[in-house]
Motif scaffolding. Sequence first.
Motif: not given
Length: 538
Positions: A144-161
């Motif tokens: 991004e404009a202000d630097g680089t960041r890591e995008l950590p894993y987040a289980a909430g991003r997924f629907d596990f069915g």
Amino acid sequence: MQRSFFVVVWPAMLALVAGSQLARLSFGVPAGSGQPRDRFRNPFSHAGAWLLLTFLMLNPGQVRAAPDAVFERVAAQARALAQAPYRAPAQIPAALRTLSYDQYRDIRYRPSQALWKAEGLPFQVQFFHPGLFFTHSVQIHVIEADGTRELPYAAGRFDFGKNRLDPLPGDLGYAGLRIHAPLNRPDYYDELAVFLGASYFRSLGRGEHYGLSARGIAIDTAALGGEEFPAFREFWLVKPQPGARLITLYALLDGPSLSGAYRFDITPGTSTQMAVRARLFFRRTPQVLGIAPLTSMFWHGENSWRHFNDFRPEVHDSDGLAIVGGTGERIWRPLSNPQALRVSAFQFERLRGFGLVQRDRDFDHYQDLEAHYHQRPSAWVTPQGEWGAGELRLVEIPTPDETNDNIVAFWMPKRLPQAGGQMELAYRTDWGYRPAEQPAGGYVLATRRSPGDHAGGRRYIVDFAGGELDKLATAPQGVVTVGAGGKLLKQQVERNPATGGWRLSFQVQPPAAGPLELRAFLKQGARTLTETWSYLES
């Protein structure tokens, strides 16, 4: 017609190739895509014998790119990795590795969690969950404009069915990513490109359905000792500005033989363009180096003799390999599903481009309302800079159905890099209905064959159209070349009123044993009117 190439054929290589450790790498429609029956395919069946892939080689120092601080940082990481012994990445938890196909497909990314969705930017990114075939995760970073960041894993991003999984580690990472953009209409974000599994990626143009795919590099494909599969380990996504027409991402590649830094600039459109730059660092000298790899599927088509128990007249993602040599000569090799593994090599002092192409766009020739084979993209690779001498390899592997990617094409440089050396790569891949391969002059529309009038003889029917052909008042001349041991028996050229072009028909007597190489084109006087049709019968 002066020819800038000749063909070398290996009709049997399976015995040389060890089985792949990545048996059943998936490359079908991602979970939640909503596209029917573009199923997971297995490009590593047939004892890992295939995947001779394509990628472009430039000698160090030949690429003159603008300064790119991010690329240089990734390249520094790759160089450091290559100077140390290779370390395989850690595997994901066993509970994810042992998921069934249906269980894994039940894990879906939540579209509401797409990267940059809330900001309304012209590109969004979703991620794949590790599991099943994808036993190693990748790290994702956002620039991004202000630097680089890591995008950590987040289980909430997924629907596990229906899956019930134990709590997963917070540093699990992702299996890969897919990029979305308003490709077909301004109010909907279509899936534009996918990076998933080893160094595989694929894309499509406007109005298309996923078909063939590409890979970053191929190492020791079909070589004694087995093939190696370097993989992308980290990705850096550059946040696009409002109104941006392209998206940029970087990738770090690592494998036992080499490490590398990649940059991809992806511009969506009727034909989506991918500009690729890479710098590779070699731990060892490979036996086989596949540059700018493309891989596809051909089960059966208009040139197939064998009976396939299928209601559809044709089933394939691509129907031919197109090549443009350094002298400008264009070559068209129809694909086939052979009875035994077949490797062909077209040798050049210079290459302008190549691609795996789906020329046949007639729905009636496929009759598939689910797979939409008439809407599969072609992919065309254009070198940036000089590749030097080498050969364009085509691998055709027998397949019993449409679930196996069995066609591979790639560039193999004549001079291989040495251990401790590096290589700079740059090329562009166009994904679309009519990529740059479509010649302005006459081209091959269709190839058909049948038994000939004489015992053991064979008949070939090649339809040409386009360019000056459609305006000719008198029949052009057919020029047919038959390889060693074969004999041309008869030939004729006649108008094909259904296509507006001309049909070349000829019969040959093949040799008593061994493959038969055929070439043909149309000319008028001293002028060549069409590309060269090249066929291999074995």
